[in-house]
Design an enzyme around this catalytic site. Sequence first.
Site, PDB file in Angstrom:
ATOM      1  N   CYS A  90     103.139  46.707  10.825  1.00  0.00           N
ATOM      2  CA  CYS A  90     104.451  46.084  10.707  1.00  0.00           C
ATOM      3  C   CYS A  90     104.286  44.581  10.907  1.00  0.00           C
ATOM      4  CB  CYS A  90     105.419  46.662  11.739  1.00  0.00           C
ATOM      5  SG  CYS A  90     107.076  45.947  11.670  1.00  0.00           S
ATOM      6  N   CYS A 255     110.123  40.677   5.733  1.00  0.00           N
ATOM      7  CA  CYS A 255     109.241  41.834   5.851  1.00  0.00           C
ATOM      8  C   CYS A 255     107.781  41.427   5.645  1.00  0.00           C
ATOM      9  CB  CYS A 255     109.621  42.949   4.879  1.00  0.00           C
ATOM     10  SG  CYS A 255     108.697  44.474   5.128  1.00  0.00           S
TER      11      CYS A 255
END
Length: 335
Positions: A90, A255
Amino acid sequence: MAIHTFECIDAHTCGNPVRVVKTGGPALEGKTMSEKRQHFLKEYDWIRKGLMFEPRGHDMMSGSILFPPHDPVNDFAILFIETSGCLPMCGHGTIGTITIAIEEGLVVPKIPGRIRMEAPAGLVEIEYQQTGNKVDWVKLTNVKSYLAAKDLTIICPELGELKFDVAYGGNYYAIVDPQKNFSGIQDYSASKIVQLSQELRQRINLKYPNHFIHPENDTIRDVSHMLWTGTPIDPTSSGRNAVFYGDKAIDRSPCGTGTSARIAQLHARGLLEPKTEFIHESIIGSKFIGCVEEVTTLGNFPAIVPSIKGWARIYGHNTMTIDEEDPYAFGFQVI
């Protein structure tokens, strides 16, 4: 019935939340973070649900738990916990976690300004700049990323036939660029993108079973994220996206793994040269800077080594309990 206590530190990375579990994390079995991720999913996923879902979290909640490194040359290991599960990697979570870890003294790097972090997806090398007690920015050199498939098609009940590519940047992304039946995210609300993504992700994985499996780790598979692109808010930006993850979340940041997948796609299509900055906007206009640092291979696929640069801010400290007598001890979702 037990009461479990967790000390947590909350921050956001360019608008998207990051909750670092300072104390209360479980002891996990395994020789790598990939193996420990599997142990966590089998025995301790209730911690993820209790801390990420309502009432202690929300649909966009994301977090991490820190562990000692398996290789002493590295600084620490990390497990990512989100409403969508335990992701192999992530990017926004890394930027937020590094900021928290440095500012709160959870990690003392072996080399100031640099960190070697073991993620389930592999080793991630990180640089950061600090002024006083504040971390100004974090730049991570992500895992190898690649274009897994291009020019695939899927029928969207509302929009009709859509073309898409699938790229890997730590997770697998179906990337939908503007085309005949989709003009770009600037013409759609976030709620509409969520609605479209829920149906399309399921249809993609049903139509293309076992098509997207990591060449070196078969526990990483299938499209988990939808990345929709469109016209930037700031004309000096290179691109803009809306990333759908979990069951109903839109990433408020650009992101990190999504940006890695995006620049891998663009490079493979001859649209982005190495060492060229790609300024990537989120649904709310916050920005990451992506770059193709190196051209390489992953298994039999041409691949890149991407970097992602962004910032995070701490906003809260809290102590949470999960009381097993609480009917909602392990969280819930409404929609």
